[in-house]
Design an enzyme around this catalytic site. Structure first.
Site, PDB file in Angstrom:
ATOM      1  N   SER A 163       5.621   3.071   5.428  1.00 21.88           N
ATOM      2  CA  SER A 163       6.444   4.233   5.128  1.00 21.88           C
ATOM      3  C   SER A 163       7.801   4.142   5.823  1.00 21.88           C
ATOM      4  O   SER A 163       8.568   3.216   5.562  1.00 21.88           O
ATOM      5  CB  SER A 163       5.671   5.505   5.516  1.00 21.88           C
ATOM      6  OG  SER A 163       6.275   6.652   4.977  1.00 21.88           O
ATOM      7  N   ASP A 258       2.324   8.415  -5.081  1.00 18.33           N
ATOM      8  CA  ASP A 258       3.231   8.337  -3.945  1.00 18.33           C
ATOM      9  C   ASP A 258       4.656   8.607  -4.396  1.00 18.33           C
ATOM     10  O   ASP A 258       5.172   7.902  -5.276  1.00 18.33           O
ATOM     11  CB  ASP A 258       3.117   6.941  -3.322  1.00 18.33           C
ATOM     12  CG  ASP A 258       3.959   6.767  -2.071  1.00 18.33           C
ATOM     13  OD1 ASP A 258       4.741   7.670  -1.730  1.00 18.33           O
ATOM     14  OD2 ASP A 258       3.835   5.708  -1.430  1.00 18.33           O
ATOM     15  N   HIS A 288       0.032   8.003  -0.843  1.00 23.34           N
ATOM     16  CA  HIS A 288       0.812   7.582   0.315  1.00 23.34           C
ATOM     17  C   HIS A 288       0.052   7.931   1.594  1.00 23.34           C
ATOM     18  O   HIS A 288      -0.437   9.037   1.753  1.00 23.34           O
ATOM     19  CB  HIS A 288       2.165   8.312   0.315  1.00 23.34           C
ATOM     20  CG  HIS A 288       3.125   7.804   1.340  1.00 23.34           C
ATOM     21  ND1 HIS A 288       4.124   6.907   1.036  1.00 23.34           N
ATOM     22  CD2 HIS A 288       3.258   8.069   2.666  1.00 23.34           C
ATOM     23  CE1 HIS A 288       4.822   6.639   2.130  1.00 23.34           C
ATOM     24  NE2 HIS A 288       4.318   7.330   3.129  1.00 23.34           N
TER      25      HIS A 288
END
Length: 315
Positions: A163, A258, A288
């Site tokens: 991320s 996501d 995610h």
């Protein structure tokens, strides 16, 4: 694109919904960090046994940068030196730290049979952009310069993160290529954010607003950046750099549900077009954040094993 969670992912999402946790954007950054860490405790798998885990303080102009060194039981050594992955935790540049990603780093060290050094870069909003960038660049250079004291082969040094950490790993790779750092052997980009314009289709599809919602991404962005002008800065949006030519091989992972899915997908394509060797892996039925949830999601272990295999093949 239509997204359908697999049964395990759907069950986890339902459990988070029923827990009634307040959305991150409705609480303070400090409270959000506490919520994030509690969620990791519940969802992290049992960590593998390692040879050692020890703290490290990396010198920087503003004071030491906390870090953590993970050494597995089985290490791929050549002439007494091993490869290393410098890892940057995710968490929107606001909520992640060494503890939230401790088990992930243990798994990557074990699966890749290499040393992992996790970097606890400064978080926003207390330290806005580009503080995190400065810390990860400084830390990576320091690890390379001091590699031998850790039994690390500086020629086999990779960077990675999930991320926000994936974003920072991409930035470090570009910075190093441009002369502001050591040679980087590879980059592991786990559902990375690569463009703060946030105009890709996955940012507006309701099916992608699962645990990382569209509104919380905006909350992260507003805490991290100083203003809209910084969206175009490649250190915030690496996809906007002038060229991606000459970057190290990349492993890019995306998840179907996501908001940043299309950013990772596009970045992998841009890297390939620039002649960079890319291994692209998508988990279409995951959301995610799944990578840190190995206790609940079997696909997280699959991803960790695959990354370990890629790292072994890399060096």
């Amino acid at each position: 694109m239509p997204v359908s969670l697999d049964p395990d992912a759907a069950a986890v999402f339902k459990a988070f919904q029923e827990a009634g946790r307040p959305p991150y954007e409705t609480v303070s950054p400090t409270e959000a960090r506490e919520l994030y860490l509690k969620a990791r405790v519940v969802s992290n798998p049992e960590p593998p046994e390692l040879k050692s885990v020890r703290p490290l303080a990396i010198p920087a102009s503003h004071g030491p940068i906390p870090a953590r060194v993970y050494t597995p039981l089985k290490l791929r050594e050549a002439n007494g030196l091993a490869p290393c992955l410098v890892f940057f935790p995710g968490g929107g540049w606001v909520i992640g730290n060494l503890d939230s990603h401790d088990v992930v780093c243990r798994k990557l060290a074990d699966e890749g049979q290499l040393i992992v050094i996790a970097v606890d870069y400064r978080l926003a909003p207390e330290h806005k952009f580009p503080a995190a960038v400065e810390d990860v660049v400084t830390a990576t250079k320091w690890v390379a310069d001091n590699a031998r004291q850790f039994g690390i082969d500086a020629s086999r040094l990779s960077v990675g993160g999930d991320s926000a950490g994936g974003n920072l790993a991409a930035v470090v790779a570009i910075s190093a290529r441009d002369g502001n750092g050591p040679a980087i052997a590879g980059q592991v980009l786990i559902y990375p954010g690569t463009d703060f314009a946030m105009t890709h289709p996955s940012h507006s599809e309701p099916e992608t607003s699962i645990l990382l919602t569209h509104s919380v991404i905006r909350w992260f962005r507003d805490h991290y950046l100083n203003g809209a002008a910084e969206v175009d800065d490649w250190r915030a949006s690496p996809a906007r750099v002038k060229t991606l030519t000459g970057l190290p091989p990349a492993y890019v992972l995306t998840a179907g549900a996501d908001p940043v899915r299309d950013e990772g997908d596009e970045y992998a394509k841009l890297l390939k077009e620039a002649g960079v060797p890319v291994t692209y892996r998508t988990f279409p039925s995951q959301f995610h954040g799944f990578f840190t949830m190995g206790k609940l999601l079997q696909q997280a272990d699959v991803a960790a094993t695959e990354i370990g295999v890629w790292l072994k093949a890399l060096n």
